[in-house]
Motif scaffolding. Structure first.
Motif, PDB file in Angstrom:
ATOM      1  N   LEU A 116     -41.345  61.792  60.631  1.00  0.00           N
ATOM      2  CA  LEU A 116     -40.542  60.573  60.533  1.00  0.00           C
ATOM      3  C   LEU A 116     -41.331  59.365  61.034  1.00  0.00           C
ATOM      4  CD1 LEU A 116     -37.903  59.128  59.911  1.00  0.00           C
ATOM      5  CD2 LEU A 116     -37.046  59.881  62.148  1.00  0.00           C
ATOM      6  N   GLU A 158     -34.850  59.487  55.863  1.00  0.00           N
ATOM      7  CA  GLU A 158     -33.420  59.633  56.188  1.00  0.00           C
ATOM      8  C   GLU A 158     -33.071  61.104  56.381  1.00  0.00           C
ATOM      9  OE1 GLU A 158     -29.573  59.093  57.185  1.00  0.00           O
ATOM     10  OE2 GLU A 158     -31.206  57.641  57.220  1.00  0.00           O
ATOM     11  N   ARG A 203     -34.459  62.085  59.724  1.00  0.00           N
ATOM     12  CA  ARG A 203     -33.639  61.511  60.792  1.00  0.00           C
ATOM     13  C   ARG A 203     -32.371  62.325  60.989  1.00  0.00           C
ATOM     14  NH1 ARG A 203     -29.156  59.840  61.760  1.00  0.00           N
ATOM     15  NH2 ARG A 203     -28.578  59.879  59.581  1.00  0.00           N
ATOM     16  N   GLN A 251     -31.278  64.390  64.293  1.00  0.00           N
ATOM     17  CA  GLN A 251     -29.995  64.111  64.945  1.00  0.00           C
ATOM     18  C   GLN A 251     -29.163  65.374  65.061  1.00  0.00           C
ATOM     19  OE1 GLN A 251     -29.028  61.001  66.290  1.00  0.00           O
ATOM     20  NE2 GLN A 251     -27.653  62.428  67.282  1.00  0.00           N
TER      21      GLN A 251
END
Length: 90
Positions: free
Chosen positions: A27, A52, A55, A59
């Protein structure tokens, strides 16, 4: 070869097979490429989409780790009465 040119070689790697650290590093590489601004539009869109996904994977792993670590045992009235090992069922 600088770090920015090394990242595309990893672009095809399956995110689910990456460790948290590998996903975060990938990332960061994508962010560096996009910040340089020298990537063609179509490639920028592909990089953004992969970024994305990376990410979201990071998360999800952070959320799972937090849930495992912060498992708190509560009494019937909601008071915290202790902790439970993060790998215990319940």
């Amino acid at each position: 070869m600088d770090e920015g040119t090394a990242a595309p070689a990893k672009a095809g790697q399956d995110i689910t097979g990456m460790s948290f650290e590998q996903a975060l590093s990938a990332l960061e590489g994508i962010v560096q490429q996009l910040e340089r601004g020298d990537v063609p539009l179509d490639q920028s869109i592909n990089l953004y989409e992969r970024g994305e996904a990376l990410r979201a994977a990071c998360q999800q792993r952070l959320d799972a780790a937090q849930a495992r670590i912060e498992r708190i045992v509560t009494a019937a009235d909601g008071r915290a009465v202790g902790t439970q090992p993060f790998d215990a069922e319940g």
